[in-house]
Design a protein around this motif. Structure first.
Motif, PDB file in Angstrom:
ATOM      1  N   ILE A   1       0.895  -1.328  -0.131  1.00 47.48           N
ATOM      2  CA  ILE A   1       0.058   0.154   0.007  1.00 47.48           C
ATOM      3  C   ILE A   1       0.894   1.288   0.009  1.00 47.48           C
ATOM      4  CG2 ILE A   1      -1.658   1.351   1.236  1.00 47.48           C
ATOM      5  CD1 ILE A   1      -2.935  -0.912  -0.106  1.00 47.48           C
ATOM      6  N   PRO A   2       1.893   1.538   0.689  1.00 50.44           N
ATOM      7  CA  PRO A   2       2.815   2.528   0.630  1.00 50.44           C
ATOM      8  C   PRO A   2       3.318   3.078  -0.888  1.00 50.44           C
ATOM      9  CG  PRO A   2       3.653   1.315   2.344  1.00 50.44           C
ATOM     10  CD  PRO A   2       2.463   0.428   1.544  1.00 50.44           C
ATOM     11  N   LEU A   3       3.326   2.027  -1.746  1.00 50.51           N
ATOM     12  CA  LEU A   3       3.734   2.359  -3.125  1.00 50.51           C
ATOM     13  C   LEU A   3       2.466   3.088  -3.693  1.00 50.51           C
ATOM     14  CD1 LEU A   3       5.241  -0.911  -4.315  1.00 50.51           C
ATOM     15  CD2 LEU A   3       6.456   1.040  -3.949  1.00 50.51           C
TER      16      LEU A   3
ATOM     17  N   ALA B   1      -7.782   1.801 -10.506  1.00 52.26           N
ATOM     18  CA  ALA B   1      -7.715   0.554  -9.672  1.00 52.26           C
ATOM     19  C   ALA B   1      -6.179   0.249  -9.270  1.00 52.26           C
ATOM     20  CB  ALA B   1      -8.242  -0.775 -10.410  1.00 52.26           C
ATOM     21  N   PHE B   2      -6.218  -0.449  -7.897  1.00 52.82           N
ATOM     22  CA  PHE B   2      -5.014  -0.992  -7.463  1.00 52.82           C
ATOM     23  C   PHE B   2      -5.008  -2.427  -7.088  1.00 52.82           C
ATOM     24  CE2 PHE B   2      -2.294  -1.902  -3.871  1.00 52.82           C
ATOM     25  CZ  PHE B   2      -0.742  -1.738  -4.569  1.00 52.82           C
TER      26      PHE B   2
ATOM     27  N   PHE C   1      -4.696   1.774 -13.809  1.00 52.73           N
ATOM     28  CA  PHE C   1      -4.606   0.586 -13.291  1.00 52.73           C
ATOM     29  C   PHE C   1      -3.335   0.015 -12.760  1.00 52.73           C
ATOM     30  CE2 PHE C   1      -7.369  -3.617 -13.596  1.00 52.73           C
ATOM     31  CZ  PHE C   1      -6.664  -4.124 -12.516  1.00 52.73           C
ATOM     32  N   TRP C   2      -3.033   0.326 -11.343  1.00 56.58           N
ATOM     33  CA  TRP C   2      -1.743   0.231 -10.738  1.00 56.58           C
ATOM     34  C   TRP C   2      -1.598  -1.378 -10.237  1.00 56.58           C
ATOM     35  CZ3 TRP C   2      -3.967   4.834  -9.126  1.00 56.58           C
ATOM     36  CH2 TRP C   2      -3.323   6.075  -9.541  1.00 56.58           C
ATOM     37  N   VAL C   3      -0.604  -2.083 -10.619  1.00 60.86           N
ATOM     38  CA  VAL C   3      -0.374  -3.368 -10.153  1.00 60.86           C
ATOM     39  C   VAL C   3       0.999  -3.339  -9.621  1.00 60.86           C
ATOM     40  CG1 VAL C   3      -1.974  -4.648 -11.543  1.00 60.86           C
ATOM     41  CG2 VAL C   3       0.414  -4.154 -12.458  1.00 60.86           C
TER      42      VAL C   3
ATOM     43  N   ILE D   1      -2.766   3.001 -19.398  1.00 56.46           N
ATOM     44  CA  ILE D   1      -3.740   2.560 -18.344  1.00 56.46           C
ATOM     45  C   ILE D   1      -2.948   1.749 -17.102  1.00 56.46           C
ATOM     46  CG2 ILE D   1      -5.480   0.975 -18.056  1.00 56.46           C
ATOM     47  CD1 ILE D   1      -6.384   3.473 -19.688  1.00 56.46           C
ATOM     48  N   PHE D   2      -2.110   0.840 -17.654  1.00 56.46           N
ATOM     49  CA  PHE D   2      -1.531   0.018 -16.748  1.00 56.46           C
ATOM     50  C   PHE D   2      -0.015   0.751 -16.336  1.00 56.46           C
ATOM     51  CE2 PHE D   2      -3.853  -3.336 -18.800  1.00 56.46           C
ATOM     52  CZ  PHE D   2      -4.424  -3.978 -17.647  1.00 56.46           C
TER      53      PHE D   2
END
Length: 185
Positions: free
Chosen positions: A26-28, A120-121, A147-149, A165-166
């Motif tokens: 989550i810190p990212l 989104a993450f 869309f963060w991964v 997007i990604f």
């Protein structure tokens, strides 16, 4: 070290001399939020809200909780159970994505409720059978502005398009920092 474990019961699969160190990516995401206009966090279900909402308590963000019921096959019905999406710039937070049906339906409901933008993450982008393609530009689930991964599954994230997007967030610094500060006590 395990990042954003899907269910806390899974920590009991480790036996003997193994010590589970439960960590979070989550810190990212929080770094990305601080650089954006995002003003609300949404969770696709109570489980995600229970796992992650406390990690955002130091930020001035609206908390929105959705609820889901699964129907036949891959169908699900999503409703907003808490919070207000109207006029908000939102990021949906969850631990993992597979086909993304729940994230997609949650994104649709938030937009229908008046969200200005939805992102989104997820920590773990499983995306079996290249299901990420549905979220890329032109895909039938292309509903997210971003869309963060993380790169926790590089065999998937190495193939995500650079389409705006990604965005793949690198876990390496986080892992090194967590190892440097690890304590089993």
């Amino acid at each position: 070290m395990v990042y954003d474990i899907h269910t806390l019961q899974n920590r009991f699969y480790l036996h003997g001399n193994a010590v589970a160190s439960l960590q979070t990516a989550i810190p990212l995401l929080k770094g990305k939020i601080k650089l954006s206009e995002i003003d609300a966090i949404a969770f696709p279900d109570d489980g995600a809200a229970k796992r992650f909402s406390v990690l955002f308590s130091d930020m001035d963000l609206e908390i929105i909780i959705c609820g889901k019921t699964r129907g036949e096959g891959d169908t699900r019905h999503i409703v907003i159970t808490d919070g207000n999406a109207e006029g908000k710039r939102i990021v949906i937070v969850d631990d993992l994505v597979q086909t993304g049906g729940t994230l997609y339906e949650c994104g649709k409901v938030l937009k229908e409720a008046g969200a200005l933008s939805v992102n989104a993450f997820v920590t773990h982008a499983v995306f079996p059978k290249e299901s990420w393609k549905r979220f890329a530009l032109g895909g039938d689930r292309a509903c997210f502005d971003k869309f963060w991964v993380t790169n926790s599954i590089p065999t998937v994230t190495d193939y995500l398009p650079n389409d705006g997007i990604f965005e793949v967030l690198d876990l390496m610094e986080t892992i090194i920092n967590d190892l440097d500060h690890f304590s089993s006590i």
